[in-house]
Design a protein around this motif. Structure first.
Motif, PDB file in Angstrom:
ATOM      1  N   TRP A 150       0.842  -1.188   0.000  1.00 14.61           N
ATOM      2  CA  TRP A 150       0.000   0.000   0.000  1.00 14.61           C
ATOM      3  C   TRP A 150       0.882   1.244   0.000  1.00 14.61           C
ATOM      4  O   TRP A 150       1.764   1.384   0.845  1.00 14.61           O
ATOM      5  CB  TRP A 150      -0.902   0.021   1.229  1.00 14.61           C
ATOM      6  N   LEU A 151       0.660   2.131  -0.963  1.00 17.61           N
ATOM      7  CA  LEU A 151       1.387   3.396  -1.028  1.00 17.61           C
ATOM      8  C   LEU A 151       0.412   4.552  -0.843  1.00 17.61           C
ATOM      9  O   LEU A 151      -0.767   4.453  -1.204  1.00 17.61           O
ATOM     10  CB  LEU A 151       2.112   3.538  -2.370  1.00 17.61           C
ATOM     11  N   ASP A 152       0.902   5.645  -0.293  1.00 22.96           N
ATOM     12  CA  ASP A 152       0.074   6.829  -0.074  1.00 22.96           C
ATOM     13  C   ASP A 152      -0.180   7.503  -1.414  1.00 22.96           C
ATOM     14  O   ASP A 152       0.575   8.378  -1.855  1.00 22.96           O
ATOM     15  CB  ASP A 152       0.785   7.786   0.893  1.00 22.96           C
ATOM     16  N   ALA A 153      -1.234   7.055  -2.093  1.00 21.53           N
ATOM     17  CA  ALA A 153      -1.512   7.545  -3.446  1.00 21.53           C
ATOM     18  C   ALA A 153      -2.962   7.262  -3.809  1.00 21.53           C
ATOM     19  O   ALA A 153      -3.663   6.521  -3.108  1.00 21.53           O
ATOM     20  CB  ALA A 153      -0.583   6.861  -4.455  1.00 21.53           C
ATOM     21  N   GLY A 154      -3.377   7.852  -4.933  1.00 20.36           N
ATOM     22  CA  GLY A 154      -4.678   7.552  -5.497  1.00 20.36           C
ATOM     23  C   GLY A 154      -4.548   6.444  -6.526  1.00 20.36           C
ATOM     24  O   GLY A 154      -3.646   5.603  -6.436  1.00 20.36           O
ATOM     25  N   HIS A 155      -5.402   6.477  -7.547  1.00 21.85           N
ATOM     26  CA  HIS A 155      -5.434   5.402  -8.532  1.00 21.85           C
ATOM     27  C   HIS A 155      -4.162   5.350  -9.373  1.00 21.85           C
ATOM     28  O   HIS A 155      -3.693   4.272  -9.743  1.00 21.85           O
ATOM     29  CB  HIS A 155      -6.659   5.579  -9.434  1.00 21.85           C
ATOM     30  N   LEU A 156      -3.567   6.510  -9.667  1.00 19.79           N
ATOM     31  CA  LEU A 156      -2.345   6.551 -10.478  1.00 19.79           C
ATOM     32  C   LEU A 156      -1.127   6.434  -9.561  1.00 19.79           C
ATOM     33  O   LEU A 156      -0.263   7.313  -9.494  1.00 19.79           O
ATOM     34  CB  LEU A 156      -2.297   7.832 -11.310  1.00 19.79           C
ATOM     35  N   VAL A 157      -1.061   5.313  -8.873  1.00 23.02           N
ATOM     36  CA  VAL A 157      -0.047   5.121  -7.832  1.00 23.02           C
ATOM     37  C   VAL A 157       1.371   5.234  -8.387  1.00 23.02           C
ATOM     38  O   VAL A 157       2.271   5.758  -7.722  1.00 23.02           O
ATOM     39  CB  VAL A 157      -0.278   3.757  -7.134  1.00 23.02           C
ATOM     40  N   HIS A 158       1.587   4.777  -9.624  1.00 25.12           N
ATOM     41  CA  HIS A 158       2.914   4.814 -10.221  1.00 25.12           C
ATOM     42  C   HIS A 158       3.342   6.224 -10.612  1.00 25.12           C
ATOM     43  O   HIS A 158       4.535   6.499 -10.755  1.00 25.12           O
ATOM     44  CB  HIS A 158       2.985   3.888 -11.440  1.00 25.12           C
ATOM     45  N   PHE A 159       2.379   7.126 -10.820  1.00 30.01           N
ATOM     46  CA  PHE A 159       2.699   8.522 -11.094  1.00 30.01           C
ATOM     47  C   PHE A 159       2.937   9.298  -9.798  1.00 30.01           C
ATOM     48  O   PHE A 159       3.802  10.167  -9.725  1.00 30.01           O
ATOM     49  CB  PHE A 159       1.568   9.201 -11.871  1.00 30.01           C
ATOM     50  N   GLU A 160       2.159   8.978  -8.780  1.00 27.21           N
ATOM     51  CA  GLU A 160       2.210   9.740  -7.534  1.00 27.21           C
ATOM     52  C   GLU A 160       3.376   9.337  -6.634  1.00 27.21           C
ATOM     53  O   GLU A 160       3.887  10.164  -5.874  1.00 27.21           O
ATOM     54  CB  GLU A 160       0.882   9.591  -6.787  1.00 27.21           C
ATOM     55  N   GLN A 164       9.183   6.637  -7.210  1.00 25.22           N
ATOM     56  CA  GLN A 164      10.402   6.027  -6.678  1.00 25.22           C
ATOM     57  C   GLN A 164      10.094   4.794  -5.842  1.00 25.22           C
ATOM     58  O   GLN A 164      10.745   3.744  -5.989  1.00 25.22           O
ATOM     59  CB  GLN A 164      11.190   7.063  -5.859  1.00 25.22           C
ATOM     60  N   LYS A 165       9.107   4.892  -4.965  1.00 29.96           N
ATOM     61  CA  LYS A 165       8.725   3.739  -4.156  1.00 29.96           C
ATOM     62  C   LYS A 165       8.159   2.632  -5.045  1.00 29.96           C
ATOM     63  O   LYS A 165       8.433   1.450  -4.832  1.00 29.96           O
ATOM     64  CB  LYS A 165       7.704   4.152  -3.099  1.00 29.96           C
ATOM     65  N   PHE A 166       7.371   3.034  -6.039  1.00 30.83           N
ATOM     66  CA  PHE A 166       6.782   2.061  -6.957  1.00 30.83           C
ATOM     67  C   PHE A 166       7.877   1.303  -7.700  1.00 30.83           C
ATOM     68  O   PHE A 166       7.865   0.068  -7.773  1.00 30.83           O
ATOM     69  CB  PHE A 166       5.860   2.770  -7.949  1.00 30.83           C
ATOM     70  N   ILE A 167       8.836   2.017  -8.258  1.00 31.08           N
ATOM     71  CA  ILE A 167       9.922   1.400  -9.030  1.00 31.08           C
ATOM     72  C   ILE A 167      10.711   0.434  -8.158  1.00 31.08           C
ATOM     73  O   ILE A 167      11.067  -0.672  -8.600  1.00 31.08           O
ATOM     74  CB  ILE A 167      10.833   2.487  -9.623  1.00 31.08           C
ATOM     75  N   GLN A 168      10.966   0.822  -6.905  1.00 29.28           N
ATOM     76  CA  GLN A 168      11.752  -0.055  -6.031  1.00 29.28           C
ATOM     77  C   GLN A 168      11.003  -1.338  -5.700  1.00 29.28           C
ATOM     78  O   GLN A 168      11.595  -2.427  -5.680  1.00 29.28           O
ATOM     79  CB  GLN A 168      12.112   0.686  -4.743  1.00 29.28           C
ATOM     80  N   ILE A 169       9.697  -1.240  -5.455  1.00 25.06           N
ATOM     81  CA  ILE A 169       8.898  -2.436  -5.174  1.00 25.06           C
ATOM     82  C   ILE A 169       8.913  -3.379  -6.372  1.00 25.06           C
ATOM     83  O   ILE A 169       9.100  -4.593  -6.227  1.00 25.06           O
ATOM     84  CB  ILE A 169       7.448  -2.043  -4.809  1.00 25.06           C
ATOM     85  N   VAL A 170       8.716  -2.832  -7.566  1.00 22.39           N
ATOM     86  CA  VAL A 170       8.697  -3.651  -8.780  1.00 22.39           C
ATOM     87  C   VAL A 170      10.058  -4.289  -9.021  1.00 22.39           C
ATOM     88  O   VAL A 170      10.169  -5.488  -9.321  1.00 22.39           O
ATOM     89  CB  VAL A 170       8.271  -2.811 -10.010  1.00 22.39           C
TER      90      VAL A 170
END
Length: 306
Positions: free
Chosen positions: A280-290, A293-299
């Motif tokens: 879970w990330l502090d974001a709305g539907h466009l989690v990868h835009f918001e 950096q956290k998204f890229i690291q998780i992936v």
């Protein structure tokens, strides 16, 4: 259901490999696939023998939305990364049908065309449902699965307010003699009447095009077919009922401020994807835009996990 198999042979590195399809997979093969427009990203550590990552965008999106994420991932993983335009989006063909089964068939055809025996899959929203359907239908072709902010169980009631947006898109009125910049301003004002979300308006506006021969303003996505398919989005889980669970590594990356995944869904999600985890990330539907950096690291961590 009686089980039967069908074998498909395809060429890879000069050798013929064989796919064996079950009843459900053969049914998906009967859906006419379309060739997907794609872009390939490779980095200094790219290993052609490692299963690549194929990424599909959400509704109204395109492969261009994922360029930044893809370039960043090439430096953090050893995988080739393909971004694709879903049917009825971007540079991929327009068709009169739009369903998860059809888009799964498109991805299967993409693997065959590119001589890929297995792939990692990532999809956002509509693309996430496509990739979930693919993994459940073709588990032997799926190395691992990443689902971005979408649930296989249900969608929020607010999603059906999309009818107003589709109606506005279908009825844009812009003189063809206007230059692109002025036409964009006019269309944007018209779209604002359909939704209070400027984020949604700005995202949709990425689809606006101007025909060079006639000057007509048109949408890159197939608005009419997407509008006609809207009721099917709510029936997604019924498409999964006869499919066996996907037991491969799976991760969901969702926004805490998005209505598209509820923690209450998780026990049901695990019935389809028993080896899944969720971030879970502090974001709305466009989690990868918001939260890029956290998204890229998780992936990257998930793709690099042995």
């Amino acid at each position: 259901m009686q089980l039967f198999v069908k074998s498909l042979r395809f060429l890879r590195n000069g050798k013929f490999l064989t796919r064996t399809l079950t009843t459900e997979q053969n049914y998906a093969q009967q859906v006419e696939a379309v060739p997907l427009s794609s872009e390939l990203f490779e980095g200094p550590k790219t290993d052609a023998n490692t299963a690549p990552l194929i990424t599909m965008h959400g509704l109204f999106g395109s492969k261009q939305n994922w360029r930044g994420i893809s370039k960043a991932l090439t430096s953090k993983t050893d995988r080739r990364i393909y971004t694709v335009d879903a049917r009825n989006h971007g540079d991929s063909p327009h068709t009169s049908s739009h369903s998860s089964a059809g888009m799964s068939a498109d991805v299967s055809s993409f693997l065959s065309t590119n001589s890929l025996s297995k792939a990692c899959l990532m999809g956002h929203s509509m693309g996430g449902r496509t990739m979930m359907h693919f993994a459940l239908t073709y588990p032997q072709l799926t190395d691992r699965l990443i689902v971005v902010d979408i649930s296989p169980i249900s969608i929020p009631r607010s999603f059906y307010e999309m009818n107003r947006i589709f109606d506005a898109m279908l009825n844009i009125a812009v003189p063809s003699n206007l230059p692109m910049a002025e036409g964009r301003k006019l269309v944007k004002e018209q779209m604002k009447q359909a939704t209070d979300s400027m984020e949604t308006v700005d995202f949709i506006m990425l689809n606006l095009r101007k025909k060079p021969d006639t000057g007509e303003f048109v949408w890159a996505c197939n608005v009419q077919t997407l509008h006609d398919s809207l009721p099917h989005f709510g029936n997604y889980e019924s498409e999964l009922q006869n499919l066996k669970p996907y037991n491969g590594p799976t991760t969901f990356i969702c926004g805490t401020r998005s209505p598209f995944m509820s923690p209450d869904h998780w026990p049901q999600v695990l019935k389809y994807f028993p080896n899944a985890e969720i971030h879970w990330l502090d974001a709305g539907h466009l989690v990868h835009f918001e939260q890029p950096q956290k998204f890229i690291q998780i992936v990257a961590d998930f793709l690099n996990k042995k």
